[in-house]
Scaffold this motif. Structure first.
Motif, PDB file in Angstrom:
ATOM      1  N   ILE A  51       0.842  -1.205   0.000  1.00 18.70           N
ATOM      2  CA  ILE A  51       0.000   0.000   0.000  1.00 18.70           C
ATOM      3  C   ILE A  51       0.875   1.253   0.000  1.00 18.70           C
ATOM      4  O   ILE A  51       0.629   2.213  -0.748  1.00 18.70           O
ATOM      5  CB  ILE A  51      -0.943   0.007   1.216  1.00 18.70           C
ATOM      6  CG1 ILE A  51      -1.911  -1.170   1.160  1.00 18.70           C
ATOM      7  CG2 ILE A  51      -1.721   1.323   1.295  1.00 18.70           C
ATOM      8  CD1 ILE A  51      -2.657  -1.423   2.471  1.00 18.70           C
ATOM      9  N   GLU A  52       1.895   1.252   0.820  1.00 19.92           N
ATOM     10  CA  GLU A  52       2.746   2.436   0.942  1.00 19.92           C
ATOM     11  C   GLU A  52       3.497   2.744  -0.349  1.00 19.92           C
ATOM     12  O   GLU A  52       3.769   3.916  -0.652  1.00 19.92           O
ATOM     13  CB  GLU A  52       3.704   2.263   2.123  1.00 19.92           C
ATOM     14  CG  GLU A  52       2.964   2.337   3.467  1.00 19.92           C
ATOM     15  CD  GLU A  52       3.853   2.086   4.665  1.00 19.92           C
ATOM     16  OE1 GLU A  52       4.938   1.462   4.482  1.00 19.92           O
ATOM     17  OE2 GLU A  52       3.469   2.477   5.790  1.00 19.92           O
ATOM     18  N   ASP A  58       0.709   8.082  -5.697  1.00 28.31           N
ATOM     19  CA  ASP A  58      -0.606   8.711  -5.867  1.00 28.31           C
ATOM     20  C   ASP A  58      -1.157   9.103  -4.500  1.00 28.31           C
ATOM     21  O   ASP A  58      -1.483   8.235  -3.685  1.00 28.31           O
ATOM     22  CB  ASP A  58      -1.568   7.746  -6.561  1.00 28.31           C
ATOM     23  CG  ASP A  58      -2.787   8.451  -7.140  1.00 28.31           C
ATOM     24  OD1 ASP A  58      -3.387   9.285  -6.420  1.00 28.31           O
ATOM     25  OD2 ASP A  58      -3.161   8.180  -8.299  1.00 28.31           O
ATOM     26  N   ASN A  59      -1.249  10.413  -4.251  1.00 27.52           N
ATOM     27  CA  ASN A  59      -1.681  10.878  -2.927  1.00 27.52           C
ATOM     28  C   ASN A  59      -3.181  10.767  -2.702  1.00 27.52           C
ATOM     29  O   ASN A  59      -3.676  11.143  -1.634  1.00 27.52           O
ATOM     30  CB  ASN A  59      -1.196  12.304  -2.663  1.00 27.52           C
ATOM     31  CG  ASN A  59      -1.770  13.310  -3.653  1.00 27.52           C
ATOM     32  OD1 ASN A  59      -2.701  13.013  -4.405  1.00 27.52           O
ATOM     33  ND2 ASN A  59      -1.191  14.506  -3.668  1.00 27.52           N
ATOM     34  N   ARG A  60      -3.934  10.259  -3.684  1.00 31.41           N
ATOM     35  CA  ARG A  60      -5.353   9.992  -3.466  1.00 31.41           C
ATOM     36  C   ARG A  60      -5.555   8.725  -2.638  1.00 31.41           C
ATOM     37  O   ARG A  60      -6.656   8.476  -2.133  1.00 31.41           O
ATOM     38  CB  ARG A  60      -6.084   9.860  -4.809  1.00 31.41           C
ATOM     39  CG  ARG A  60      -6.164  11.143  -5.624  1.00 31.41           C
ATOM     40  CD  ARG A  60      -6.748  10.898  -6.993  1.00 31.41           C
ATOM     41  NE  ARG A  60      -5.926  10.003  -7.781  1.00 31.41           N
ATOM     42  CZ  ARG A  60      -6.241   9.568  -9.005  1.00 31.41           C
ATOM     43  NH1 ARG A  60      -7.386   9.942  -9.564  1.00 31.41           N
ATOM     44  NH2 ARG A  60      -5.429   8.761  -9.656  1.00 31.41           N
ATOM     45  N   ILE A  61      -4.513   7.931  -2.516  1.00 28.42           N
ATOM     46  CA  ILE A  61      -4.568   6.697  -1.719  1.00 28.42           C
ATOM     47  C   ILE A  61      -4.040   7.008  -0.326  1.00 28.42           C
ATOM     48  O   ILE A  61      -2.964   7.606  -0.164  1.00 28.42           O
ATOM     49  CB  ILE A  61      -3.734   5.589  -2.375  1.00 28.42           C
ATOM     50  CG1 ILE A  61      -4.228   5.326  -3.803  1.00 28.42           C
ATOM     51  CG2 ILE A  61      -3.803   4.307  -1.550  1.00 28.42           C
ATOM     52  CD1 ILE A  61      -3.295   4.446  -4.622  1.00 28.42           C
ATOM     53  N   LYS A  62      -4.788   6.605   0.694  1.00 28.16           N
ATOM     54  CA  LYS A  62      -4.420   6.879   2.078  1.00 28.16           C
ATOM     55  C   LYS A  62      -4.517   5.588   2.881  1.00 28.16           C
ATOM     56  O   LYS A  62      -5.284   4.686   2.537  1.00 28.16           O
ATOM     57  CB  LYS A  62      -5.355   7.941   2.673  1.00 28.16           C
ATOM     58  CG  LYS A  62      -5.393   9.240   1.855  1.00 28.16           C
ATOM     59  CD  LYS A  62      -6.560  10.119   2.232  1.00 28.16           C
ATOM     60  CE  LYS A  62      -6.658  11.316   1.287  1.00 28.16           C
ATOM     61  NZ  LYS A  62      -7.839  12.158   1.555  1.00 28.16           N
ATOM     62  N   ILE A  63      -3.765   5.532   3.962  1.00 25.04           N
ATOM     63  CA  ILE A  63      -3.798   4.331   4.802  1.00 25.04           C
ATOM     64  C   ILE A  63      -4.017   4.709   6.262  1.00 25.04           C
ATOM     65  O   ILE A  63      -3.491   5.704   6.754  1.00 25.04           O
ATOM     66  CB  ILE A  63      -2.496   3.502   4.651  1.00 25.04           C
ATOM     67  CG1 ILE A  63      -2.617   2.165   5.377  1.00 25.04           C
ATOM     68  CG2 ILE A  63      -1.286   4.292   5.104  1.00 25.04           C
ATOM     69  CD1 ILE A  63      -1.477   1.197   5.107  1.00 25.04           C
ATOM     70  N   CYS A  64      -4.843   3.901   6.920  1.00 28.77           N
ATOM     71  CA  CYS A  64      -4.991   3.945   8.379  1.00 28.77           C
ATOM     72  C   CYS A  64      -4.580   2.572   8.891  1.00 28.77           C
ATOM     73  O   CYS A  64      -4.851   1.559   8.237  1.00 28.77           O
ATOM     74  CB  CYS A  64      -6.434   4.235   8.777  1.00 28.77           C
ATOM     75  SG  CYS A  64      -7.104   5.778   8.139  1.00 28.77           S
ATOM     76  N   LYS A  65      -3.955   2.521  10.056  1.00 30.24           N
ATOM     77  CA  LYS A  65      -3.449   1.250  10.563  1.00 30.24           C
ATOM     78  C   LYS A  65      -4.059   0.913  11.917  1.00 30.24           C
ATOM     79  O   LYS A  65      -4.052   1.735  12.828  1.00 30.24           O
ATOM     80  CB  LYS A  65      -1.924   1.305  10.683  1.00 30.24           C
ATOM     81  CG  LYS A  65      -1.202   1.557   9.373  1.00 30.24           C
ATOM     82  CD  LYS A  65       0.298   1.715   9.584  1.00 30.24           C
ATOM     83  CE  LYS A  65       1.006   2.106   8.298  1.00 30.24           C
ATOM     84  NZ  LYS A  65       2.463   2.319   8.505  1.00 30.24           N
ATOM     85  N   HIS A  66      -4.582  -0.308  12.022  1.00 32.38           N
ATOM     86  CA  HIS A  66      -5.004  -0.845  13.310  1.00 32.38           C
ATOM     87  C   HIS A  66      -3.831  -1.611  13.922  1.00 32.38           C
ATOM     88  O   HIS A  66      -3.156  -2.371  13.221  1.00 32.38           O
ATOM     89  CB  HIS A  66      -6.189  -1.804  13.140  1.00 32.38           C
ATOM     90  CG  HIS A  66      -7.496  -1.113  12.876  1.00 32.38           C
ATOM     91  ND1 HIS A  66      -8.657  -1.811  12.564  1.00 32.38           N
ATOM     92  CD2 HIS A  66      -7.839   0.192  12.893  1.00 32.38           C
ATOM     93  CE1 HIS A  66      -9.646  -0.958  12.402  1.00 32.38           C
ATOM     94  NE2 HIS A  66      -9.175   0.266  12.588  1.00 32.38           N
ATOM     95  N   HIS A  67      -3.622  -1.444  15.190  1.00 34.30           N
ATOM     96  CA  HIS A  67      -2.546  -2.177  15.867  1.00 34.30           C
ATOM     97  C   HIS A  67      -2.993  -3.573  16.291  1.00 34.30           C
ATOM     98  O   HIS A  67      -2.167  -4.455  16.518  1.00 34.30           O
ATOM     99  CB  HIS A  67      -2.044  -1.389  17.076  1.00 34.30           C
ATOM    100  CG  HIS A  67      -1.448  -0.059  16.704  1.00 34.30           C
ATOM    101  ND1 HIS A  67      -0.315   0.056  15.918  1.00 34.30           N
ATOM    102  CD2 HIS A  67      -1.843   1.212  16.988  1.00 34.30           C
ATOM    103  CE1 HIS A  67      -0.029   1.330  15.741  1.00 34.30           C
ATOM    104  NE2 HIS A  67      -0.939   2.054  16.382  1.00 34.30           N
ATOM    105  N   GLU A  68      -4.315  -3.766  16.369  1.00 32.60           N
ATOM    106  CA  GLU A  68      -4.872  -5.087  16.660  1.00 32.60           C
ATOM    107  C   GLU A  68      -5.993  -5.364  15.676  1.00 32.60           C
ATOM    108  O   GLU A  68      -6.711  -4.455  15.248  1.00 32.60           O
ATOM    109  CB  GLU A  68      -5.424  -5.158  18.089  1.00 32.60           C
ATOM    110  CG  GLU A  68      -4.364  -4.998  19.163  1.00 32.60           C
ATOM    111  CD  GLU A  68      -4.961  -5.104  20.567  1.00 32.60           C
ATOM    112  OE1 GLU A  68      -6.194  -5.289  20.679  1.00 32.60           O
ATOM    113  OE2 GLU A  68      -4.185  -4.993  21.528  1.00 32.60           O
TER     114      GLU A  68
END
Length: 257
Positions: A51-52, A58-68
């Protein structure tokens, strides 16, 4: 607004094998005013690094991360909180959109002045091989029809935030999408489908949705938890659900060759 922003919600968990195809199918859209919010649900493979790499390009793609690991419903809500588009669409990390999917849906919503639609879709296997099946639905879906069968493929649904607001998604592990569409149909009563296949749904051997027993169990939970029916009424509803699954829904599964 001619070309409003579409927010795409994508939960991902250990999706290294498929997520490149999913993201690429969004990049290939003929409709380009979108943002893709991917929530990694504590993957332990190469999902995040893949993903990264896309984000760098392309800055239209964003990521959020869950730690669990929290489950698909919570992951979708995490993404929902980050959206800023007029329309919300859904694409799981192992599914694929056809290039004109968003363009045709946004046009359909605008020209018909409606707040929700969906489309037909096709089935592929784990390796992306076409299984020559197209999943269709009633051309105008009613709440009563949806009550006994989820005719809306999650990867094809799109709704207008200006009309509905951001609709919170259930945190239970399965059938959150059905409950979302039920919430929408409770309000608008009828929903027209785009009578064309605009996406590919991937069947994976070990997925929960591939198990017939789990299908029955999780649908029963919808009648008990979402609708709040007692045991007897829920069992009656399941009778209608099973009748629809066995005798009516197969009519909407068409060969593509």
């Amino acid at each position: 607004m001619k070309n409003p922003l579409v927010s795409i919600i994508t939960p991902a968990f250990n999706s290294e094998k498929y997520i490149t195809e999913s993201i690429q199918s969004v990049l290939n859209q003929t409709y380009q005013n979108w943002e893709m919010i991917i929530v990694d649900d504590a993957s332990n493979d190469a999902t995040v690094s893949i993903i990264e790499e896309f984000i760098k390009k392309d800055n239209r793609i964003k990521i959020c991360k869950h730690h669990e690991n929290a489950g698909t419903g919570i992951a979708r809500n995490t993404a929902l909180n980050e959206t800023s588009g007029k329309y919300i669409a859904f694409l799981d990390a192992d599914d694929i959109w056809k290039p004109t999917k968003l363009e045709k849906q946004v046009h359909f919503l605008q020209i018909n002045k409606i707040p929700f639609t969906f489309s037909f879709y096709e089935i592929i296997d784990e390796n992306g091989k076409a299984l020559n099946k197209r999943i269709e639905s009633p051309l105008i879906l009613s709440y009563q029809q949806l009550f006994f069968c989820n005719y809306v493929g999650n990867l094809t649904g799109i709704y207008d935030v200006d009309y509905f607001g951001k609709i919170s998604i259930s945190s239970i592990r399965k059938r959150q999408d059905w409950m979302l569409w039920l919430t929408i149909l409770q309000k608008i009563k009828l929903a027209p489908v785009i009578p064309e296949s605009l996406a590919y749904y991937r069947i994976r051997k070990n997925s929960i949705s591939a198990s017939k027993f789990d299908l029955v169990y999780h649908n029963f939970k919808v009648y008990r938890t979402f609708h709040g029916y007692n045991l007897f009424v829920s069992l009656l509803c399941m009778t209608g659900f099973l009748f629809t699954q066995l005798l009516i829904k197969p009519r909407y599964i068409k060969a593509t060759i």
